[in-house]
Scaffold this motif. Structure first.
Motif: not given
Length: 246
Positions: A110, A113, A117, A122, A129, A207-210
């Protein structure tokens, strides 16, 4: 109104217990200063805190990750085993010193990731991931490619102060350790609820994707939407009393 006050009081009690715990173990630790030779309890729950980010109007560091281990029957994983997964590799690693394996640590995954971000990396780390079973490339090539980011993740996590409690129960989903972990996360989470201890805009987790991480303010995904049981604080208080310095 009373529900909110109960919630605020429960958070206050939680952090007071951490203050007691900190005094009892002679201060917080950082993974960069820890080794497996220290006298860690076999089983426990850990709490990582964010340096430079205080809760509310206080100077007390805010908890950003809660974790435990061995919650499946038959598991033999120790507290240090789990912390070592987050730590990563040491200086003696022949191929990737001070790197790590984010596929063995959700915390590392995490954090990586969020770094990707934040810095738009990327294209540099297209497989970060993904499970090994879904990657159609040589593993050594992928590990070499991801090594620089693994080092950045190690640097970040090893600088996070943390505390831990000794909870010597048997591996089980119904263990006291599992209860403390789940309820602490639920208590501290801001996910879709009242905002307590607002998170700093500069916190990497933003900045997490989650969505769960961004909104909860924790590097946790599970249990952030749940209600907490205040009785877990009694379990935590007992665990604090049983914890000694490593």
């Amino acid at each position: 109104m009373f529900i909110i006050l109960d919630y605020i009081n429960a958070i206050g009690r939680f952090y007071n217990l951490l203050n007691t715990l900190e005094r009892q173990v002679s201060g917080k630790r950082k993974l960069k200063d820890c080794t497996g030779y220290m006298d860690w309890p076999d089983r426990g729950v850990y709490f990582f805190l964010e340096p430079g980010e205080a809760r509310g109007l206080t100077d007390q560091m805010r908890v950003t990750r809660v974790g435990t281990h061995a919650v499946s029957e038959g598991s033999s994983t120790s507290l240090w085993d789990r912390l070592k997964q987050h730590y990563g590799t040491g200086s003696g690693s022949s191929n990737h010193p001070h790197g790590g394996n984010h596929r063995g640590s959700v915390y590392r995954k995490r954090v990586g990731e969020a770094i990707i971000e934040k810095h738009a990396l990327h294209d540099d780390y297209p497989d970060w991931d993904k499970r090994w079973s879904s990657i159609d490339r040589d593993r050594s090539e992928v590990r070499d490619e991801e090594y620089i980011l693994e080092r950045r993740v190690s640097t970040y996590i090893r600088e996070q102060p943390f505390l831990w409690v000794d909870v010597a129960d048997e591996p089980s989903a119904d263990s006291d350790r599992a209860s403390i972990e789940q309820n602490a996360i639920a208590l501290l989470s801001n996910f879709e609820g009242q905002t307590i201890d607002p998170r700093d805009d500069g916190w990497l987790g933003k900045y997490s994707q989650s969505q769960e991480i961004r909104e909860s303010g924790l590097w946790n995904v599970n249990h952030v939407e749940e209600e907490y049981d205040p009785d877990f604080l009694d379990l935590l208080e007992n665990a604090v009393g049983d914890t000694t310095p490593p």
